[in-house]
Design a protein around this motif. Sequence first.
Motif, PDB file in Angstrom:
ATOM      1  N   ALA A   5     -12.637   5.252  -2.867  1.00  0.00           N
ATOM      2  CA  ALA A   5     -13.068   6.571  -2.404  1.00  0.00           C
ATOM      3  C   ALA A   5     -13.442   7.473  -3.583  1.00  0.00           C
ATOM      4  CB  ALA A   5     -11.964   7.221  -1.573  1.00  0.00           C
ATOM      5  N   ARG A  45      -6.598   3.032  -9.255  1.00  0.00           N
ATOM      6  CA  ARG A  45      -7.307   2.372  -8.152  1.00  0.00           C
ATOM      7  C   ARG A  45      -7.056   0.857  -8.130  1.00  0.00           C
ATOM      8  NH1 ARG A  45     -11.409   5.650  -6.016  1.00  0.00           N
ATOM      9  NH2 ARG A  45     -11.912   7.511  -7.245  1.00  0.00           N
ATOM     10  N   ASP A  73       0.826  -1.203   0.000  1.00  0.00           N
ATOM     11  CA  ASP A  73       0.000   0.000   0.000  1.00  0.00           C
ATOM     12  C   ASP A  73       0.859   1.251   0.000  1.00  0.00           C
ATOM     13  OD1 ASP A  73      -2.357   1.766   0.549  1.00  0.00           O
ATOM     14  OD2 ASP A  73      -1.233   2.058   2.399  1.00  0.00           O
ATOM     15  N   ALA A 119      -8.499   6.905   6.006  1.00  0.00           N
ATOM     16  CA  ALA A 119      -7.883   5.635   5.590  1.00  0.00           C
ATOM     17  C   ALA A 119      -6.415   5.577   5.990  1.00  0.00           C
ATOM     18  CB  ALA A 119      -8.028   5.452   4.079  1.00  0.00           C
ATOM     19  N   ARG A 120      -5.704   6.688   5.818  1.00  0.00           N
ATOM     20  CA  ARG A 120      -4.289   6.712   6.182  1.00  0.00           C
ATOM     21  C   ARG A 120      -4.102   6.570   7.693  1.00  0.00           C
ATOM     22  NH1 ARG A 120      -0.783   4.963   4.401  1.00  0.00           N
ATOM     23  NH2 ARG A 120       0.761   6.410   5.267  1.00  0.00           N
ATOM     24  N   ILE A 168      -9.566  10.019   2.537  1.00  0.00           N
ATOM     25  CA  ILE A 168      -8.184   9.560   2.368  1.00  0.00           C
ATOM     26  C   ILE A 168      -7.415   9.699   3.677  1.00  0.00           C
ATOM     27  CG2 ILE A 168      -6.021   9.918   1.126  1.00  0.00           C
ATOM     28  CD1 ILE A 168      -8.252   8.735  -0.559  1.00  0.00           C
ATOM     29  N   THR A 221      -0.481  13.959   3.376  1.00  0.00           N
ATOM     30  CA  THR A 221      -1.480  12.988   3.810  1.00  0.00           C
ATOM     31  C   THR A 221      -0.860  11.606   3.956  1.00  0.00           C
ATOM     32  OG1 THR A 221      -3.220  14.237   2.702  1.00  0.00           O
ATOM     33  CG2 THR A 221      -3.707  11.949   3.227  1.00  0.00           C
ATOM     34  N   THR A 263      -7.004   0.044   3.031  1.00  0.00           N
ATOM     35  CA  THR A 263      -6.501   0.055   1.657  1.00  0.00           C
ATOM     36  C   THR A 263      -7.651   0.033   0.656  1.00  0.00           C
ATOM     37  OG1 THR A 263      -4.495  -1.111   2.337  1.00  0.00           O
ATOM     38  CG2 THR A 263      -5.025  -1.162   0.002  1.00  0.00           C
ATOM     39  N   ILE A 311      -9.237   3.512   0.222  1.00  0.00           N
ATOM     40  CA  ILE A 311      -8.531   4.393  -0.718  1.00  0.00           C
ATOM     41  C   ILE A 311      -8.876   4.021  -2.154  1.00  0.00           C
ATOM     42  CG2 ILE A 311      -6.259   5.087  -1.577  1.00  0.00           C
ATOM     43  CD1 ILE A 311      -5.162   4.766   1.217  1.00  0.00           C
ATOM     44  N   ILE A 351      -2.896  10.912  -7.308  1.00  0.00           N
ATOM     45  CA  ILE A 351      -3.769  11.096  -6.151  1.00  0.00           C
ATOM     46  C   ILE A 351      -3.890  12.578  -5.820  1.00  0.00           C
ATOM     47  CG2 ILE A 351      -3.957  10.665  -3.662  1.00  0.00           C
ATOM     48  CD1 ILE A 351      -2.705   7.910  -4.169  1.00  0.00           C
ATOM     49  N   TYR A 356       0.882   4.042  -3.041  1.00  0.00           N
ATOM     50  CA  TYR A 356       0.519   5.424  -2.722  1.00  0.00           C
ATOM     51  C   TYR A 356       1.646   6.368  -3.125  1.00  0.00           C
ATOM     52  CZ  TYR A 356      -1.629   9.344  -0.253  1.00  0.00           C
ATOM     53  OH  TYR A 356      -2.224  10.555   0.042  1.00  0.00           O
ATOM     54  N   PHE A 368      -4.712  -0.736  -5.408  1.00  0.00           N
ATOM     55  CA  PHE A 368      -5.259  -0.657  -4.054  1.00  0.00           C
ATOM     56  C   PHE A 368      -6.314  -1.734  -3.818  1.00  0.00           C
ATOM     57  CE2 PHE A 368      -3.567   3.605  -4.635  1.00  0.00           C
ATOM     58  CZ  PHE A 368      -2.951   3.848  -3.411  1.00  0.00           C
TER      59      PHE A 368
END
Length: 437
Positions: free
Chosen positions: A108, A193, A32, A125-126, A122, A63, A102, A105, A43, A36, A196
């Motif tokens: 989303a 996406r 992940d 999720a983080r 986001i 983020t 994960t 994200i 993103i 990212y 993820f």
Amino acid sequence: MREAASSHDADTSQRRRAIVATVIGNGLEWFDYTVYSFFAAIIATQFFPSDDEMTSLLLALGTFGVGFVIRPFGGILLGIYADRVGRRPALMLTIMLMAGATLLIGIAPTYEQIGVWAPILIVIARLAQGLAAGGEMGSAAAFLTEHAPLKRKAFYASWIQSSIGVAILLGAASGTLLSLAMSTESLHAWGWRVPFILGALAGPLGFYIRRRLKEPGVLKADERSHSPLAEIVRRYPRETLVSFSLVALWTVCSYAILFYLPSYSQRFLDLPESVGFAGGMLGGCVLALCTPIAGHLADRTGRRPWLIGSSLAILVLIYPMFAMINHFPGLGSLLLCELILGIAISGYTGVVVVTFSEILPPRVLSTGLSIAYNLAVMLFGGFAGFIITWLIDVTGNPMAPAFYVMFAAVVSLAGSTLVREPEHLRKGATLTEATAN
């Protein structure tokens, strides 16, 4: 004889399952982070739109770092849980929390679809990923080293870092394939996406495998610490500080080189996305292959030579490597940089995990390692991409990543000199003896 052979086969099978379970779970966490980082520029446009491209990228990287702010809390909570209840329940919890975050994200809605709620999702999720990751490393390191034979611990522990290499390889491969197979418009619209969502699907598989594992059984119920956090603070501050210093180079190399370099090559070297992903693939491949070799050799030669030698190698090599890719930007220079630095990083990270297990006692290992690891990651690694990007923007100097890594190398080199070899290596045990055991 048959019973002894059967017991040996059962132990061997259990140890192999422990490696597989750790690789899948820890690999999911780092997969992940990899995707990212690799897709940070996309993103940024989808969830953090701004008139200034640099501002959008900084918001996306910031983020990414948010998850690291909460990691020490996750490390403390889940580390205590692992030391008091067991490694297996903690690892089952972390993998499902990571998979769920994960997936969030991956599905989303964008800023264009739901406005300010998009970046909020986001961030949530983080934060969830940060909680899960905070407990994963300490529990995974304790789990693997406690399953390992006494004189094969470095080799077993090295698979944690090898799983990170596999995750980087798979993340970069997915980025390479998507960037080559899809148009830029499709990649930015929905293609990013896919990694993820695929990464989240590994969660239930990892949960199933971990559920079937046995607890290492190193500690009996009455030997477990009732207050591992208090015990760490009261009895093991020096050991925790040494562990903290050792993590600095590990985390900076992971985030400033292996994860950030593909984005760096796109943003500051003007190289195509596929070239950056190809460099990431090679770096991940080197890490996956070389760290078990370093662990295997460290079981024979000791920990200090690898920690000190690799720290010095990274300190010396990092500046000329970044100078090379800036003066001769291209696929060849980027691959050479990833290859050379990947080997040096493998020598360090293939040994560092087992060192933690030999500094701290089993009764507080998960808690102590989680605290040291996650504090260092939060301070040095999580915001590495943000800090480096900001430094380059402010100073106009593209060599900022090299200076940042050099600083971390000095910190970890100092910590490496304080490491003592485990007793069986101080007595000069051989690898033959280890195999016999």
